[in-house]
Design a protein around this motif. Structure first.
Motif, PDB file in Angstrom:
ATOM      1  N   GLN A   1       0.840  -1.182   0.000  1.00  0.00           N
ATOM      2  CA  GLN A   1       0.000   0.000   0.000  1.00  0.00           C
ATOM      3  C   GLN A   1       0.882   1.242   0.000  1.00  0.00           C
ATOM      4  OE1 GLN A   1      -2.654  -0.407   3.363  1.00  0.00           O
ATOM      5  NE2 GLN A   1      -4.197  -1.300   2.035  1.00  0.00           N
ATOM      6  N   SER A   2       0.341   2.335  -0.440  1.00  0.00           N
ATOM      7  CA  SER A   2       1.066   3.595  -0.480  1.00  0.00           C
ATOM      8  C   SER A   2       1.583   3.951   0.908  1.00  0.00           C
ATOM      9  CB  SER A   2       0.149   4.704  -0.990  1.00  0.00           C
ATOM     10  OG  SER A   2       0.835   5.921  -1.016  1.00  0.00           O
ATOM     11  N   GLY A   3       2.860   4.300   0.989  1.00  0.00           N
ATOM     12  CA  GLY A   3       3.448   4.692   2.263  1.00  0.00           C
ATOM     13  C   GLY A   3       3.958   3.534   3.096  1.00  0.00           C
ATOM     14  N   CYS A   4       3.744   2.314   2.656  1.00  0.00           N
ATOM     15  CA  CYS A   4       4.199   1.139   3.397  1.00  0.00           C
ATOM     16  C   CYS A   4       5.715   1.006   3.287  1.00  0.00           C
ATOM     17  CB  CYS A   4       3.527  -0.125   2.848  1.00  0.00           C
ATOM     18  SG  CYS A   4       4.171  -1.657   3.538  1.00  0.00           S
ATOM     19  N   ASN A   5       6.355   0.684   4.390  1.00  0.00           N
ATOM     20  CA  ASN A   5       7.791   0.437   4.408  1.00  0.00           C
ATOM     21  C   ASN A   5       8.112  -0.990   4.824  1.00  0.00           C
ATOM     22  OD1 ASN A   5       8.813   3.013   3.611  1.00  0.00           O
ATOM     23  ND2 ASN A   5       8.109   3.776   5.583  1.00  0.00           N
ATOM     24  N   CYS A   6       7.085  -1.826   4.882  1.00  0.00           N
ATOM     25  CA  CYS A   6       7.229  -3.236   5.254  1.00  0.00           C
ATOM     26  C   CYS A   6       7.846  -3.407   6.636  1.00  0.00           C
ATOM     27  CB  CYS A   6       8.019  -4.009   4.204  1.00  0.00           C
ATOM     28  SG  CYS A   6       7.180  -4.129   2.612  1.00  0.00           S
ATOM     29  N   ASP A   7       7.558  -2.467   7.534  1.00  0.00           N
ATOM     30  CA  ASP A   7       8.006  -2.602   8.916  1.00  0.00           C
ATOM     31  C   ASP A   7       7.114  -3.615   9.619  1.00  0.00           C
ATOM     32  OD1 ASP A   7       9.964  -0.628   8.615  1.00  0.00           O
ATOM     33  OD2 ASP A   7       8.552   0.965   9.145  1.00  0.00           O
ATOM     34  N   LEU A   8       7.586  -4.137  10.743  1.00  0.00           N
ATOM     35  CA  LEU A   8       6.787  -5.100  11.497  1.00  0.00           C
ATOM     36  C   LEU A   8       5.422  -4.542  11.865  1.00  0.00           C
ATOM     37  CD1 LEU A   8       9.361  -6.836  13.863  1.00  0.00           C
ATOM     38  CD2 LEU A   8       8.104  -7.857  11.981  1.00  0.00           C
ATOM     39  N   SER A   9       5.358  -3.254  12.148  1.00  0.00           N
ATOM     40  CA  SER A   9       4.083  -2.652  12.542  1.00  0.00           C
ATOM     41  C   SER A   9       3.097  -2.569  11.378  1.00  0.00           C
ATOM     42  CB  SER A   9       4.316  -1.253  13.119  1.00  0.00           C
ATOM     43  OG  SER A   9       4.858  -0.408  12.119  1.00  0.00           O
ATOM     44  N   GLU A  10       3.589  -2.728  10.148  1.00  0.00           N
ATOM     45  CA  GLU A  10       2.733  -2.622   8.971  1.00  0.00           C
ATOM     46  C   GLU A  10       2.372  -3.980   8.368  1.00  0.00           C
ATOM     47  OE1 GLU A  10       4.283   1.568   7.159  1.00  0.00           O
ATOM     48  OE2 GLU A  10       5.539  -0.172   6.833  1.00  0.00           O
ATOM     49  N   LEU A  11       2.853  -5.047   8.969  1.00  0.00           N
ATOM     50  CA  LEU A  11       2.554  -6.369   8.430  1.00  0.00           C
ATOM     51  C   LEU A  11       1.078  -6.684   8.572  1.00  0.00           C
ATOM     52  CD1 LEU A  11       5.581  -8.471   9.723  1.00  0.00           C
ATOM     53  CD2 LEU A  11       5.240  -7.491   7.456  1.00  0.00           C
ATOM     54  N   HIS A  12       0.565  -7.439   7.625  1.00  0.00           N
ATOM     55  CA  HIS A  12      -0.845  -7.806   7.633  1.00  0.00           C
ATOM     56  C   HIS A  12      -0.981  -9.302   7.356  1.00  0.00           C
ATOM     57  CE1 HIS A  12       0.181  -6.603   3.496  1.00  0.00           C
ATOM     58  NE2 HIS A  12      -0.543  -7.667   3.158  1.00  0.00           N
ATOM     59  N   THR A  13      -2.153  -9.817   7.571  1.00  0.00           N
ATOM     60  CA  THR A  13      -2.385 -11.238   7.329  1.00  0.00           C
ATOM     61  C   THR A  13      -2.746 -11.458   5.860  1.00  0.00           C
ATOM     62  OG1 THR A  13      -4.698 -11.043   7.949  1.00  0.00           O
ATOM     63  CG2 THR A  13      -3.181 -11.650   9.688  1.00  0.00           C
ATOM     64  N   HIS A  14      -2.705 -12.703   5.480  1.00  0.00           N
ATOM     65  CA  HIS A  14      -3.088 -13.103   4.124  1.00  0.00           C
ATOM     66  C   HIS A  14      -4.100 -14.231   4.224  1.00  0.00           C
ATOM     67  CE1 HIS A  14       0.864 -11.174   3.607  1.00  0.00           C
ATOM     68  NE2 HIS A  14       0.283 -10.679   2.538  1.00  0.00           N
ATOM     69  N   PHE A  15      -4.905 -14.363   3.186  1.00  0.00           N
ATOM     70  CA  PHE A  15      -5.917 -15.416   3.144  1.00  0.00           C
ATOM     71  C   PHE A  15      -5.677 -16.250   1.898  1.00  0.00           C
ATOM     72  CE2 PHE A  15      -9.896 -17.438   2.177  1.00  0.00           C
ATOM     73  CZ  PHE A  15     -10.408 -17.780   3.416  1.00  0.00           C
ATOM     74  N   TYR A  16      -5.489 -17.559   2.088  1.00  0.00           N
ATOM     75  CA  TYR A  16      -5.277 -18.484   0.984  1.00  0.00           C
ATOM     76  C   TYR A  16      -6.544 -19.301   0.773  1.00  0.00           C
ATOM     77  CZ  TYR A  16      -3.397 -22.377  -1.727  1.00  0.00           C
ATOM     78  OH  TYR A  16      -3.167 -23.328  -2.697  1.00  0.00           O
ATOM     79  N   CYS A  17      -7.126 -19.186  -0.423  1.00  0.00           N
ATOM     80  CA  CYS A  17      -8.338 -19.941  -0.746  1.00  0.00           C
ATOM     81  C   CYS A  17      -7.932 -21.337  -1.203  1.00  0.00           C
ATOM     82  CB  CYS A  17      -9.141 -19.236  -1.837  1.00  0.00           C
ATOM     83  SG  CYS A  17     -10.632 -20.159  -2.304  1.00  0.00           S
ATOM     84  N   THR A  18      -8.381 -22.332  -0.472  1.00  0.00           N
ATOM     85  CA  THR A  18      -8.011 -23.711  -0.773  1.00  0.00           C
ATOM     86  C   THR A  18      -8.712 -24.238  -2.024  1.00  0.00           C
ATOM     87  OG1 THR A  18      -9.710 -24.493   0.748  1.00  0.00           O
ATOM     88  CG2 THR A  18      -7.478 -24.267   1.635  1.00  0.00           C
ATOM     89  N   GLU A  19      -9.710 -23.491  -2.518  1.00  0.00           N
ATOM     90  CA  GLU A  19     -10.421 -23.940  -3.716  1.00  0.00           C
ATOM     91  C   GLU A  19      -9.833 -23.342  -4.991  1.00  0.00           C
ATOM     92  OE1 GLU A  19     -14.998 -24.233  -5.253  1.00  0.00           O
ATOM     93  OE2 GLU A  19     -14.508 -24.648  -3.164  1.00  0.00           O
ATOM     94  N   CYS A  20      -9.769 -22.012  -5.078  1.00  0.00           N
ATOM     95  CA  CYS A  20      -9.254 -21.367  -6.294  1.00  0.00           C
ATOM     96  C   CYS A  20      -7.745 -21.149  -6.252  1.00  0.00           C
ATOM     97  CB  CYS A  20      -9.969 -20.050  -6.559  1.00  0.00           C
ATOM     98  SG  CYS A  20      -9.622 -18.738  -5.361  1.00  0.00           S
ATOM     99  N   LYS A  21      -7.139 -21.373  -5.094  1.00  0.00           N
ATOM    100  CA  LYS A  21      -5.683 -21.269  -4.889  1.00  0.00           C
ATOM    101  C   LYS A  21      -5.161 -19.835  -4.978  1.00  0.00           C
ATOM    102  CE  LYS A  21      -5.523 -25.803  -4.903  1.00  0.00           C
ATOM    103  NZ  LYS A  21      -6.325 -26.388  -3.885  1.00  0.00           N
ATOM    104  N   HIS A  22      -6.040 -18.842  -4.827  1.00  0.00           N
ATOM    105  CA  HIS A  22      -5.619 -17.441  -4.821  1.00  0.00           C
ATOM    106  C   HIS A  22      -5.290 -17.011  -3.397  1.00  0.00           C
ATOM    107  CE1 HIS A  22      -8.027 -16.678  -8.759  1.00  0.00           C
ATOM    108  NE2 HIS A  22      -6.834 -17.192  -9.003  1.00  0.00           N
ATOM    109  N   THR A  23      -4.333 -16.091  -3.285  1.00  0.00           N
ATOM    110  CA  THR A  23      -3.932 -15.550  -1.995  1.00  0.00           C
ATOM    111  C   THR A  23      -4.245 -14.064  -1.969  1.00  0.00           C
ATOM    112  OG1 THR A  23      -2.190 -17.188  -1.790  1.00  0.00           O
ATOM    113  CG2 THR A  23      -1.999 -15.217  -0.412  1.00  0.00           C
ATOM    114  N   PHE A  24      -4.963 -13.642  -0.951  1.00  0.00           N
ATOM    115  CA  PHE A  24      -5.420 -12.256  -0.835  1.00  0.00           C
ATOM    116  C   PHE A  24      -4.739 -11.564   0.348  1.00  0.00           C
ATOM    117  CE2 PHE A  24      -8.712 -14.929  -2.595  1.00  0.00           C
ATOM    118  CZ  PHE A  24      -9.178 -14.214  -3.675  1.00  0.00           C
ATOM    119  N   CYS A  25      -4.373 -10.302   0.172  1.00  0.00           N
ATOM    120  CA  CYS A  25      -3.870  -9.494   1.274  1.00  0.00           C
ATOM    121  C   CYS A  25      -5.063  -8.995   2.079  1.00  0.00           C
ATOM    122  CB  CYS A  25      -3.093  -8.284   0.754  1.00  0.00           C
ATOM    123  SG  CYS A  25      -1.530  -8.697  -0.015  1.00  0.00           S
ATOM    124  N   LEU A  26      -5.020  -9.198   3.369  1.00  0.00           N
ATOM    125  CA  LEU A  26      -6.045  -8.652   4.263  1.00  0.00           C
ATOM    126  C   LEU A  26      -5.411  -7.453   4.969  1.00  0.00           C
ATOM    127  CD1 LEU A  26      -7.489 -11.965   5.777  1.00  0.00           C
ATOM    128  CD2 LEU A  26      -8.252 -10.712   3.756  1.00  0.00           C
TER     129      LEU A  26
END
Length: 136
Positions: free
Chosen positions: A79-104
């Motif tokens: 996302q804009s302004g993100c520096n990938c610091d620990l405080s900015e980490l987010h979870t991800h969701f992996y769909c076991t059916e379509c095999k797509h991974t989404f940023c939450l």
């Protein structure tokens, strides 16, 4: 491609033709994408150039990698302004059916305490289940 140029310039990345095309493709993605999936979107893409482009984007924190447990590393725009610091980490969701991974992006990784003298550099939290489209 003015928007793509601005995105690259904000991260101090020189806007080459390939970099602009890759940013354009990543902007259109609704989910994280692997190197192979990205390469398939280009007719005559040189895999080495594409790999170097992704490496540059990682170094400049324009994208982040996701290990969703599928055995394939996937990439998504930060996302804009993100520096990938620990405080900015987010979870991800992996769909076991379509095999797509989404940023939450709105779901942060909980604060985890590590033992004294341990240094935490990153965290990866992947939730697994069915996405909204597959769950219908």
């Amino acid at each position: 491609m003015k928007n793509e140029e601005n995105i690259l310039q904000q991260r101090n990345i020189k806007p080459t033709a390939m970099r602009l095309l890759v940013v354009e493709k990543l902007l259109k993605q609704q989910y994280a994408i692997s190197h192979k999936e990205l390469a398939e979107q280009f007719e005559n893409a040189d895999n080495v150039t594409l790999f170097r482009t992704l490496k540059t984007f990682l170094e400049h924190k324009l994208i982040h990698t996701i290990d969703d447990g599928s055995g394939v590393i996937k990439y998504a725009l930060c996302q804009s302004g993100c520096n990938c610091d620990l405080s900015e980490l987010h979870t991800h969701f992996y769909c076991t059916e379509c095999k797509h991974t989404f940023c939450l992006n709105e779901t942060e990784i909980p604060n985890i305490k590590v033992p004294q003298n341990f240094k935490l550099y990153g965290a990866n939290l992947v939730l697994k289940g069915k996405c909204d489209k597959c769950n219908k």
